[in-house]
Design an enzyme around this catalytic site. Sequence first.
Site, PDB file in Angstrom:
ATOM      1  N   SER A  17     -33.383 -17.274  30.214  1.00  0.00           N
ATOM      2  CA  SER A  17     -32.953 -17.294  31.604  1.00  0.00           C
ATOM      3  C   SER A  17     -33.768 -18.396  32.411  1.00  0.00           C
ATOM      4  O   SER A  17     -34.588 -19.059  31.539  1.00  0.00           O
ATOM      5  CB  SER A  17     -33.376 -16.096  32.370  1.00  0.00           C
ATOM      6  OG  SER A  17     -34.762 -15.947  32.588  1.00  0.00           O
ATOM      7  N   GLY A  18     -33.283 -18.724  33.530  1.00  0.00           N
ATOM      8  CA  GLY A  18     -34.094 -19.692  34.665  1.00  0.00           C
ATOM      9  C   GLY A  18     -34.155 -21.025  33.904  1.00  0.00           C
ATOM     10  O   GLY A  18     -33.301 -21.821  33.389  1.00  0.00           O
ATOM     11  N   ASP A  67     -42.130 -11.837  21.793  1.00  0.00           N
ATOM     12  CA  ASP A  67     -43.118 -11.754  22.810  1.00  0.00           C
ATOM     13  C   ASP A  67     -44.024 -12.534  22.639  1.00  0.00           C
ATOM     14  O   ASP A  67     -44.854 -12.400  21.656  1.00  0.00           O
ATOM     15  CB  ASP A  67     -43.687 -10.317  22.821  1.00  0.00           C
ATOM     16  CG  ASP A  67     -44.731 -10.027  23.996  1.00  0.00           C
ATOM     17  OD1 ASP A  67     -45.070 -10.802  24.549  1.00  0.00           O
ATOM     18  OD2 ASP A  67     -44.806  -8.847  24.411  1.00  0.00           O
ATOM     19  N   TYR A 171     -52.385 -15.887  38.744  1.00  0.00           N
ATOM     20  CA  TYR A 171     -51.300 -16.863  38.371  1.00  0.00           C
ATOM     21  C   TYR A 171     -51.976 -18.417  38.321  1.00  0.00           C
ATOM     22  O   TYR A 171     -51.600 -19.021  37.694  1.00  0.00           O
ATOM     23  CB  TYR A 171     -50.106 -16.655  39.380  1.00  0.00           C
ATOM     24  CG  TYR A 171     -48.917 -17.531  38.909  1.00  0.00           C
ATOM     25  CD1 TYR A 171     -48.011 -17.037  37.981  1.00  0.00           C
ATOM     26  CD2 TYR A 171     -48.539 -18.812  39.349  1.00  0.00           C
ATOM     27  CE1 TYR A 171     -46.960 -17.633  37.665  1.00  0.00           C
ATOM     28  CE2 TYR A 171     -47.413 -19.591  39.279  1.00  0.00           C
ATOM     29  CZ  TYR A 171     -46.718 -18.855  38.239  1.00  0.00           C
ATOM     30  OH  TYR A 171     -45.510 -19.842  38.157  1.00  0.00           O
ATOM     31  N   MET A 208     -37.297 -14.947  38.573  1.00  0.00           N
ATOM     32  CA  MET A 208     -38.640 -14.929  38.707  1.00  0.00           C
ATOM     33  C   MET A 208     -38.735 -14.979  40.523  1.00  0.00           C
ATOM     34  O   MET A 208     -39.369 -14.261  41.087  1.00  0.00           O
ATOM     35  CB  MET A 208     -39.318 -16.065  38.301  1.00  0.00           C
ATOM     36  CG  MET A 208     -41.054 -15.838  38.513  1.00  0.00           C
ATOM     37  SD  MET A 208     -42.026 -17.127  37.943  1.00  0.00           S
ATOM     38  CE  MET A 208     -41.995 -16.563  36.203  1.00  0.00           C
TER      39      MET A 208
END
Length: 266
Positions: A17-18, A67, A171, A208
Amino acid sequence: MSDFHPETVALITGAASGIGLAIANRLLSDGITNLSLLDLPSPSLSALPEALTKNFPAARILALPTDVSQERDISSAISLTVAEFHRIDLSVHAAGIGGHGMVMDETSAMEKMVAVNLMGVWLCESMVVKQMLLQEERSLTTGLPYKTRGSIVNIGSLCGLSAARPAGATYVMTKHGVVGMTKADARDYGPKGIRINCICPGWIKTGMTAGLDTSGFTDQIISRVPLARWGASEEVAYLASFLLSDKASFITGSSYTVDGGLSVTV
Ligand code: NAP
């Protein structure tokens, strides 16, 4: 004519995605036919080979449930990629998670973000570099008289260059780590012919950030962006393709913003 050698093999994490998916599409458009796409197991990941080969029938696409916080998963994905394509020339590390986290919060959320955003990039970079070092250098497609062994692009963030948002210590810390890792690894592996760069996006419309797309956020944050809008994943992907290509043969260890000018306003 493509900017890439015809046998080029590219690996992308966070590819379902993204920004990761936009980079996969851009590399296919720019002539790469061998792609190994890694993401958490999901129907979107499984559907990728069929979906992408509709538009790019010559493409050979591996979709590998991975992962990036799990060393064993990455090791297995790298082995499967090399078994199928025999090499890895380009690698993009886009898998990541967002979210809040301040220094006085519970450490469990911080640990998860470090495991995915920082250690995930570390583990992928480590294993990809090891594989690249096993491969022969090859001549540049530009015709310049130099050689390359491979090129890596890490997806950092504007939060890797400044504390660009409130309540974002975890983050911000992980993304600063990605920028630092990019510099250190570029220094260590440049002499071996491997280039490593980082892209630091500003506000890009993806899964996100979907929850942030409100009028309040637009008024407060997006209105401060000089280009006065959200960025598109495709706009990050154009730069990624350039940095991965031999046209960027003298560029390594650098971090580039794709942020509509936001970073110059603070
Ligand atoms: P996205 O659409 O959510 O893409 C991130 C992808 O990474 C998703 O497919 C996600 O899977 C996957 N992922 C999450 N945890 C993973 C794990 N442990 N192992 C493997 N894959 C995992 O978001 P995006 O905006 O494209 O983000 C891509 C990168 O850009 C991230 O590193 C992000 O920090 C960075 N970035 C984004 C922005 C922005 O404004 N969008 C700004 C600066 C930096 P699931 O969907 O299943 O979780």
